[in-house]
Motif scaffolding. Sequence first.
Motif, short mmCIF file in Angstrom:
data_model
loop_
_atom_site.label_atom_id
_atom_site.label_comp_id
_atom_site.label_asym_id
_atom_site.label_seq_id
_atom_site.Cartn_x
_atom_site.Cartn_y
_atom_site.Cartn_z
N ASP B 271 0.85 -1.19 0.00
CA ASP B 271 0.00 0.00 0.00
C ASP B 271 0.89 1.23 0.00
O ASP B 271 2.06 1.17 0.34
CB ASP B 271 -0.95 0.00 1.20
N TYR B 272 0.30 2.35 -0.42
CA TYR B 272 1.08 3.59 -0.50
C TYR B 272 0.66 4.54 0.61
O TYR B 272 0.48 5.73 0.39
CB TYR B 272 0.91 4.21 -1.89
N GLY B 273 0.49 3.99 1.80
CA GLY B 273 0.12 4.82 2.94
C GLY B 273 1.35 5.48 3.52
O GLY B 273 2.42 5.52 2.89
N ALA B 274 1.22 5.97 4.73
CA ALA B 274 2.32 6.70 5.35
C ALA B 274 3.46 5.78 5.76
O ALA B 274 4.53 6.23 6.12
CB ALA B 274 1.81 7.45 6.57
N GLY B 275 3.20 4.44 5.70
CA GLY B 275 4.25 3.52 6.11
C GLY B 275 4.43 3.53 7.61
O GLY B 275 3.52 3.88 8.35
N ILE B 276 5.63 3.21 8.03
CA ILE B 276 5.87 3.09 9.46
C ILE B 276 7.30 3.52 9.73
O ILE B 276 8.18 3.25 8.92
CB ILE B 276 5.60 1.63 9.90
N PRO B 277 7.54 4.26 10.82
CA PRO B 277 8.92 4.67 11.11
C PRO B 277 9.83 3.45 11.26
O PRO B 277 9.39 2.41 11.77
CB PRO B 277 8.79 5.42 12.44
N ASP B 278 11.08 3.59 10.83
CA ASP B 278 12.02 2.47 10.89
C ASP B 278 12.15 1.90 12.29
O ASP B 278 12.32 0.70 12.47
CB ASP B 278 13.41 2.94 10.42
N HIS B 318 6.96 -17.89 5.86
CA HIS B 318 7.63 -16.72 6.44
C HIS B 318 6.80 -15.48 6.14
O HIS B 318 6.14 -15.41 5.11
CB HIS B 318 9.01 -16.51 5.83
N ILE B 319 6.89 -14.50 7.03
CA ILE B 319 6.21 -13.24 6.77
C ILE B 319 7.17 -12.14 7.18
O ILE B 319 7.80 -12.21 8.23
CB ILE B 319 4.87 -13.14 7.54
N ASP B 320 7.37 -11.16 6.33
CA ASP B 320 8.23 -10.05 6.72
C ASP B 320 7.84 -8.77 6.00
O ASP B 320 7.12 -8.79 5.01
CB ASP B 320 9.71 -10.37 6.51
N LEU B 321 8.34 -7.67 6.55
CA LEU B 321 8.15 -6.38 5.91
C LEU B 321 9.27 -6.22 4.90
O LEU B 321 10.42 -6.46 5.22
CB LEU B 321 8.30 -5.25 6.94
N LEU B 322 8.94 -5.81 3.69
CA LEU B 322 10.00 -5.55 2.74
C LEU B 322 10.60 -4.19 3.06
O LEU B 322 9.87 -3.24 3.36
CB LEU B 322 9.45 -5.58 1.31
N PRO B 323 11.93 -4.09 3.00
CA PRO B 323 12.55 -2.81 3.33
C PRO B 323 12.12 -1.73 2.33
O PRO B 323 11.92 -1.99 1.15
CB PRO B 323 14.05 -3.10 3.18
N ALA B 324 11.95 -0.52 2.86
CA ALA B 324 11.58 0.59 1.99
C ALA B 324 12.84 1.07 1.28
O ALA B 324 13.73 1.64 1.90
CB ALA B 324 10.97 1.71 2.82
N ASP B 328 9.46 6.88 -1.73
CA ASP B 328 8.08 6.69 -2.17
C ASP B 328 7.75 5.22 -2.36
O ASP B 328 6.78 4.87 -3.04
CB ASP B 328 7.84 7.46 -3.48
N ALA B 329 8.60 4.35 -1.78
CA ALA B 329 8.35 2.91 -1.92
C ALA B 329 7.09 2.54 -1.15
O ALA B 329 6.78 3.15 -0.13
CB ALA B 329 9.54 2.13 -1.38
N PRO B 330 6.37 1.53 -1.63
CA PRO B 330 5.16 1.13 -0.91
C PRO B 330 5.51 0.42 0.39
O PRO B 330 6.62 -0.09 0.55
CB PRO B 330 4.49 0.16 -1.88
N PHE B 331 4.58 0.43 1.30
CA PHE B 331 4.71 -0.38 2.51
C PHE B 331 4.27 -1.78 2.11
O PHE B 331 3.17 -1.98 1.61
CB PHE B 331 3.78 0.19 3.58
N ALA B 332 5.17 -2.75 2.24
CA ALA B 332 4.87 -4.06 1.68
C ALA B 332 5.11 -5.17 2.70
O ALA B 332 6.16 -5.22 3.35
CB ALA B 332 5.73 -4.32 0.45
N VAL B 333 4.11 -6.01 2.86
CA VAL B 333 4.26 -7.20 3.68
C VAL B 333 4.30 -8.40 2.74
O VAL B 333 3.43 -8.55 1.89
CB VAL B 333 3.09 -7.36 4.67
#
Lengths: 233, 345
Positions: B271-278, B318-324, B328-333
């Motif tokens: 998704d192209y939301g605000a994402g999450i702080p590192d 496995h489930i992980d967050l893909l690094p941004a 402008d990269a999407p937030f990706a699980v």
Amino acid sequence: MQQRILLIDDEVQIRRFMRISLQAEGFAYLEASTARQGIDMIALESPDLVILDLGLPDEDGFKVLQTLRSWSNLPVLVLTARDAEEEKVKLLEGGANDYLSKPFGIRELIARVRVLLRDLKESSSEETTPARLVFNELEIDIPNHQVWHKAQLLTLSRKEFALLVMLARHPGRLITQQQLLTSIWGKSHVEDTHYLRIFVSQLRKKLQDNADDPTYILTEPGIGYRFIPLPLC
Amino acid sequence: MQRVFKALEKYHYLAALLIMVLALLVSLLLGNWFLPPLGVLLILQLGVGVVAFIGQRASAILAGVFGAVAFNYFFTEPRYTLHMHEVEDTVSMLVFLVIALLTSQLAMLYRRQQAELQHTRLRSSILLSVSHDLRTPLASIIGTLSTLQAYRERLPAAEQDELISGALEESHRLHHYIENVLQATKIQHGAMNFTTTIQPLMPIVQQVLKRVDNPRIRLDVLPPLPEVKVRESLLAQALYNLVDNALKYSRAAVILKLRFAAPWVEITVMDYGAGIPDTLRHKVFESFYSTRSGDSGEGGTGLGLTVAAGIIHAHQGHIDLLPATAPDAPFAVRIRLPAVPEEQA
């Protein structure tokens, strides 16, 4: 003249049923979905009463309450999903006039709204307290310090009488322990809630009121009391 | 810091050995210089104390024994043997051993209590959060139904319909939430026993999309996709949670990408939301962790991703967050499930 009620709540579904029911009750309905918007609406629209949900997206509802109380006395009914007593006491001390815990039925909400608006009307018309308060089987003659219950004259101590009058003057309104203690015992006794418990239970005995199923005095545990019956005149 | 501690816990024997060797080197150095045997024992004792504090009980006991043997070997007459002539040395060494054992015992007690305390805290915060999150949809349902009951005669048909569909929507939301709570509880208690069947992925994805029913979702599939060995209802729930989350946190399109990257079948929700702080990235799969603070703020109940992760792990995936990679990269699980080879399917 329609009375205007502002609801500040971010939950769409809650706004939906509130809008429908408040309009059905004949109120003019205003809404806001954030704290910021809510404060602006109060300033611009000056509603007669605010229903404030504490769980707002941009700011804690308690902050809204504090902001609002810094320049306005308008009645505020708070909706909260938390049920800790400390929370409620904090809210009431912070200037909320009453609160409802989620979930609640609409009739209860409307009743609370009506009590707050009635109190408002009374306080805005010049301070004329009726000399006699008459309820179903209870009659309070304020100037003569007499209380009649089921046609019997009760002997109440000065403090018991003061307590009863304070509660009975505002049927349905939540009166906090702090308000009662301050006005009857004075500011220095604001922590002495056990006084209050003793006096309320004495008063209940004399009124033959059962604490578990009260006809006169309802306890809000840890917070305060409400007087139940509505006046006949 | 957390990471350092995690690593220490993993390799606690190694860490214990290193610490004791270091203590021994310091002792040898100072012992040759000016330190009496008792001082040496104190330094070794310090080593044991450090090991007990960071390691497990077993490594602390071993450190104690190591310290005692080293003391005997290097510092007592006759030197460089495992014999001792002096009574006082023997007594010192025994006392050293007892203190080492006591220290390790105390350290273990302390850690166990800490763990229990944390567990209790988590449990009470879970209870609070669950009761709070149940109340919100319930408040809508009860308020809506009591409104219908009180004003039905006065309300136009359109408003009645609006109320009924509102109550239904909220009931579904509540149902979904309760399902998640139940799954989360099961996962936490390690009671995820379920049977799986080998099946194609697409129908499950389609079913989830139908349930979510939102035009913002784009499906991006690169066939062929091998089959997977899953429990349909659980995987559907995990996917639903991810998609629901993505929709909640963004206003733009949500992309669901399906790929085969041997040996995995990959499902990525972007998704192209605000994402999450590192700084918070490692917390997203934690139970009841939400970006919402207390009552306020947008955000979920802190269960969705946790449950999704639990379900995927239970499927050996496995489930992980893909690094941004870009601002402008999407937030990706990304979910990876073991693909079932053709010959088995």
